[in-house]
Structure formats: C-alpha cells, structure tokens
Design a protein around this motif. Structure first.
Motif, PDB file in Angstrom:
ATOM      1  N   ASP A   6       9.977  -1.722   7.545  1.00 15.76           N
ATOM      2  CA  ASP A   6      10.750  -0.507   7.796  1.00 15.76           C
ATOM      3  C   ASP A   6      11.175   0.191   6.506  1.00 15.76           C
ATOM      4  O   ASP A   6      11.341   1.417   6.480  1.00 15.76           O
ATOM      5  N   TRP A   7      11.351  -0.585   5.464  1.00 20.24           N
ATOM      6  CA  TRP A   7      11.965  -0.083   4.229  1.00 20.24           C
ATOM      7  C   TRP A   7      10.956   0.475   3.236  1.00 20.24           C
ATOM      8  O   TRP A   7      11.192   1.513   2.612  1.00 20.24           O
ATOM      9  N   CYS A   8       9.826  -0.178   3.064  1.00 17.54           N
ATOM     10  CA  CYS A   8       8.960   0.082   1.921  1.00 17.54           C
ATOM     11  C   CYS A   8       7.521   0.428   2.301  1.00 17.54           C
ATOM     12  O   CYS A   8       6.996  -0.042   3.315  1.00 17.54           O
ATOM     13  N   ASP A   9       6.903   1.220   1.430  1.00  9.38           N
ATOM     14  CA  ASP A   9       5.454   1.373   1.442  1.00  9.38           C
ATOM     15  C   ASP A   9       4.859   0.258   0.599  1.00  9.38           C
ATOM     16  O   ASP A   9       5.450  -0.156  -0.415  1.00  9.38           O
ATOM     17  N   HIS A  10       3.682  -0.208   1.002  1.00  9.94           N
ATOM     18  CA  HIS A  10       3.057  -1.342   0.341  1.00  9.94           C
ATOM     19  C   HIS A  10       1.798  -0.896  -0.386  1.00  9.94           C
ATOM     20  O   HIS A  10       0.990  -0.146   0.151  1.00  9.94           O
ATOM     21  N   GLY A  11       1.618  -1.382  -1.606  1.00  6.52           N
ATOM     22  CA  GLY A  11       0.402  -1.131  -2.365  1.00  6.52           C
ATOM     23  C   GLY A  11      -0.014  -2.394  -3.092  1.00  6.52           C
ATOM     24  O   GLY A  11       0.535  -3.468  -2.862  1.00  6.52           O
ATOM     25  N   GLY A  12      -0.971  -2.255  -3.997  1.00  5.97           N
ATOM     26  CA  GLY A  12      -1.421  -3.404  -4.775  1.00  5.97           C
ATOM     27  C   GLY A  12      -2.845  -3.791  -4.458  1.00  5.97           C
ATOM     28  O   GLY A  12      -3.654  -2.969  -4.012  1.00  5.97           O
ATOM     29  N   GLU A  13      -3.146  -5.064  -4.649  1.00  7.75           N
ATOM     30  CA  GLU A  13      -4.511  -5.539  -4.456  1.00  7.75           C
ATOM     31  C   GLU A  13      -4.498  -7.039  -4.190  1.00  7.75           C
ATOM     32  O   GLU A  13      -3.490  -7.709  -4.365  1.00  7.75           O
ATOM     33  N   GLN A  14      -5.634  -7.541  -3.770  1.00  7.44           N
ATOM     34  CA  GLN A  14      -5.807  -8.976  -3.545  1.00  7.44           C
ATOM     35  C   GLN A  14      -7.176  -9.395  -4.034  1.00  7.44           C
ATOM     36  O   GLN A  14      -8.179  -8.737  -3.757  1.00  7.44           O
ATOM     37  N   LYS A  15      -7.204 -10.510  -4.776  1.00 11.48           N
ATOM     38  CA  LYS A  15      -8.457 -11.081  -5.264  1.00 11.48           C
ATOM     39  C   LYS A  15      -8.450 -12.570  -4.946  1.00 11.48           C
ATOM     40  O   LYS A  15      -7.751 -13.346  -5.605  1.00 11.48           O
ATOM     41  N   GLY A  16      -9.187 -12.961  -3.941  1.00  7.75           N
ATOM     42  CA  GLY A  16      -9.230 -14.373  -3.580  1.00  7.75           C
ATOM     43  C   GLY A  16      -7.852 -14.886  -3.229  1.00  7.75           C
ATOM     44  O   GLY A  16      -7.197 -14.382  -2.316  1.00  7.75           O
ATOM     45  N   ARG A  17      -7.388 -15.880  -3.969  1.00  6.30           N
ATOM     46  CA  ARG A  17      -6.076 -16.478  -3.701  1.00  6.30           C
ATOM     47  C   ARG A  17      -4.923 -15.729  -4.351  1.00  6.30           C
ATOM     48  O   ARG A  17      -3.767 -16.117  -4.190  1.00  6.30           O
ATOM     49  N   LYS A  18      -5.218 -14.671  -5.076  1.00  7.36           N
ATOM     50  CA  LYS A  18      -4.178 -13.933  -5.793  1.00  7.36           C
ATOM     51  C   LYS A  18      -3.865 -12.616  -5.089  1.00  7.36           C
ATOM     52  O   LYS A  18      -4.758 -11.907  -4.638  1.00  7.36           O
ATOM     53  N   ARG A  19      -2.576 -12.296  -5.021  1.00 12.76           N
ATOM     54  CA  ARG A  19      -2.148 -11.038  -4.419  1.00 12.76           C
ATOM     55  C   ARG A  19      -1.143 -10.350  -5.323  1.00 12.76           C
ATOM     56  O   ARG A  19      -0.193 -10.979  -5.811  1.00 12.76           O
ATOM     57  N   TYR A  20      -1.361  -9.063  -5.561  1.00 13.07           N
ATOM     58  CA  TYR A  20      -0.462  -8.235  -6.360  1.00 13.07           C
ATOM     59  C   TYR A  20       0.153  -7.224  -5.399  1.00 13.07           C
ATOM     60  O   TYR A  20      -0.539  -6.368  -4.852  1.00 13.07           O
ATOM     61  N   LEU A  21       1.442  -7.359  -5.155  1.00 14.68           N
ATOM     62  CA  LEU A  21       2.118  -6.596  -4.117  1.00 14.68           C
ATOM     63  C   LEU A  21       3.126  -5.636  -4.743  1.00 14.68           C
ATOM     64  O   LEU A  21       4.061  -6.061  -5.432  1.00 14.68           O
ATOM     65  N   LEU A  22       2.919  -4.347  -4.511  1.00 11.97           N
ATOM     66  CA  LEU A  22       3.790  -3.312  -5.052  1.00 11.97           C
ATOM     67  C   LEU A  22       4.519  -2.631  -3.903  1.00 11.97           C
ATOM     68  O   LEU A  22       3.894  -2.111  -2.973  1.00 11.97           O
ATOM     69  N   LEU A  23       5.843  -2.635  -3.975  1.00 13.13           N
ATOM     70  CA  LEU A  23       6.680  -2.087  -2.919  1.00 13.13           C
ATOM     71  C   LEU A  23       7.506  -0.931  -3.455  1.00 13.13           C
ATOM     72  O   LEU A  23       8.162  -1.050  -4.496  1.00 13.13           O
ATOM     73  N   THR A  24       7.465   0.189  -2.754  1.00 12.99           N
ATOM     74  CA  THR A  24       8.291   1.346  -3.101  1.00 12.99           C
ATOM     75  C   THR A  24       9.013   1.817  -1.841  1.00 12.99           C
ATOM     76  O   THR A  24       8.476   1.725  -0.737  1.00 12.99           O
ATOM     77  N   GLU A  25      10.215   2.306  -2.022  1.00 14.25           N
ATOM     78  CA  GLU A  25      11.002   2.721  -0.875  1.00 14.25           C
ATOM     79  C   GLU A  25      10.385   3.943  -0.182  1.00 14.25           C
ATOM     80  O   GLU A  25       9.986   4.904  -0.843  1.00 14.25           O
ATOM     81  N   LYS A  26      10.313   3.893   1.154  1.00 13.06           N
ATOM     82  CA  LYS A  26       9.916   5.056   1.927  1.00 13.06           C
ATOM     83  C   LYS A  26      10.979   6.149   1.788  1.00 13.06           C
ATOM     84  O   LYS A  26      12.124   5.877   1.418  1.00 13.06           O
ATOM     85  N   GLU A  27      10.606   7.358   2.124  1.00  8.16           N
ATOM     86  CA  GLU A  27      11.523   8.485   1.948  1.00  8.16           C
ATOM     87  C   GLU A  27      12.857   8.245   2.642  1.00  8.16           C
ATOM     88  O   GLU A  27      13.920   8.508   2.077  1.00  8.16           O
ATOM     89  N   ASP A  28      12.822   7.759   3.872  1.00  8.96           N
ATOM     90  CA  ASP A  28      14.054   7.476   4.606  1.00  8.96           C
ATOM     91  C   ASP A  28      14.223   5.981   4.867  1.00  8.96           C
ATOM     92  O   ASP A  28      15.006   5.580   5.738  1.00  8.96           O
TER      93      ASP A  28
END
Length: 260
Positions: A6-28
């Motif tokens: 509900d809070w954040c938009d999700h971005g980033g990437e995943q390579k095999g067992r590794k995940r890079y997760l970028l979270l930014t707040e949605k407008e509301d």
C-alpha cells in the motif's frame, strides 16, 4: 494488501539468488498507511492487548503516558529502532520469513541500542524439520554512505555468515517460554542449531535493509553485485525524502492513542 504494498512502489532487479529491492513512497502512500504504521511501530514496543488493557484501566491519557516511556525521543535512537522495525516488517511481508520476537520490548532503556543481529527471520516446515534462517542488518541514515554499507556487510559476514549465537539463543529462549507448542518446538530446534551448527550455508539468507533520504547510492549497488553466490541475499533501500520529519511523524503517530 500489506504495509509495503500500500505504501511503496517497488523497483530493482533479481539475479539468481540475489535481489536488489528499491522502495519509494507512492504519491498518497504515506497517508494510506500512516495510522497502521503507527500501530505497527507501537506493537514492536508493547503488546497491543496490554496497551488496550491500560486504556481500560487508566484511560487514554495515562495509557499513552506508559507507552511513551518506552518510545525513544532522540533522533538517533528513533532512526535505529525504526530501521529495525521496518526491516522486520519487510522480512515478513516480502521475504517469506517470520520474525518471531519483537526485540524492542526487551530494551532496558528507550535510548539504548540493542546488541546482536538486528533482525532474525525464521522459516520452518514441520514436515521435514526444515529450518531456514534469515540474518539481517538494518541501517537508517539521513545520508547513506559507503562506510555504513561496509559496516553492515561486515556484520552480516561475521560468525562465518551465521546468525550470532547469542542472538539465536535470545530468540530460542523466548520461543521456548511461549505457551504455543509449535513455538516451543521451534525454540528447541534453534537451540540445537546453536550447539551443533549444522545448518547449511544455503539455508541462512542475508538481508541488508537501508532507510535513507538520499535514495540508493552506487555503493549499495556495488554491495549487491559483490555478494557471494552461495546463499540468498536481499539488498534493500527504502527512500524517504523528508527523512527527519518522517521519523518525528511516525513516533508522534505511534505514541498517540487518541481519546476514544
């Protein structure tokens, strides 16, 4: 839907067992979760049913006064605590681990940082006695830098990448004190792991959670790229632009029980 959904938009990437997760707040997004986030933070410091009992016995004002004795007031203490709380919630919502112990309830001073692993997640399948652990480090900084990330990665790599024994024993002891027989069994299993250290490397995941106002930086991407391939890794940044105001807002919300 969950807190982060509900809070954040999700971005980033995943390579095999590794995940890079970028979270930014949605407008509301913040408005949508503020009340629930305050309640969640509150619950990490005390059981909600105990707070409700305080309200019944004493009224909202005195119950809030009790709660605020647990909540940190200094910016550095708030930052450290909130980072661990948000990391624990993310582990449960997005990484499929249970974080069974709310560490903030065991602090012996509201401005005192806790020692040991910042958060430990547990995944357990009774069918095959399969224990899976998550070792987590949390860093909350207005301005995230390479030194902070290096410190966090060193902590994750300590004890040969295993959860520190004292942190595991703390979790195990609380579980074994539970009235729930499943928790007791899990606590026994964790104590056995401390004694025998038989859990394979690939069954101990690592998570590095960062909360900052300057968003993901090159050093965080480099840390993600450099993680070894022998275990699952998640590297996270939650970007909150008005970082200092956010800390004040969340703890004001956590300490406000209303007036009925």
């Amino acid at each position: 839907m969950g807190l982060y959904e509900d809070w954040c938009d999700h971005g980033g990437e995943q390579k095999g067992r590794k995940r890079y997760l970028l979270l930014t707040e949605k407008e509301d997004g913040r408005d949508a979760v503020l009340e629930g986030l305050g309640r969640t933070v509150r619950s990490h410091y005390d059981r909600l049913e105990r707070i409700a009992d305080d309200v019944d016995q004493l009224g909202f004002g005195d119950a809030a006064a009790i709660l605020r004795e647990r909540l940190p007031t200094k910016p550095r203490s708030r930052a450290g605590d909130l980072g661990e709380i948000l990391a624990s919630e993310l582990a449960e919502e997005m990484l499929e681990f249970r974080v069974p112990i709310r560490r903030m309830r065991f602090k012996d001073g509201r401005e005192v940082p806790l020692r040991g692993d910042d958060f430990i997640g547990v995944n357990f399948c009774e069918d095959d006695d399969g224990l899976w652990l998550l070792k987590g480090e949390s860093k909350s900084r207005k301005t995230l830098n390479k030194t902070t990330i290096t410190e966090a990665r060193a902590a994750l790599n300590g004890d040969h990448g295993r959860c520190t024994p004292i942190s595991l024993l703390f979790v195990a002891d609380q579980l074994m004190n539970s009235a729930d027989v499943h928790d007791q069994k899990l606590g026994r299993l964790i104590r056995t792991e401390v004694g025998r250290k038989t859990l394979a490397k690939e069954r101990i995941d690592h998570a590095l959670f960062t909360l900052s106002s300057n968003g993901p930086i090159a050093a965080l991407q480099a840390d993600y790229e450099a993680t070894d391939k022998g275990r699952h890794h998640t590297v996270i940044n939650l970007h909150v632009e008005d970082y200092s105001d956010f800390l004040d807002l969340i703890y004001e919300e956590a300490g406000d029980l209303g007036n009925g």
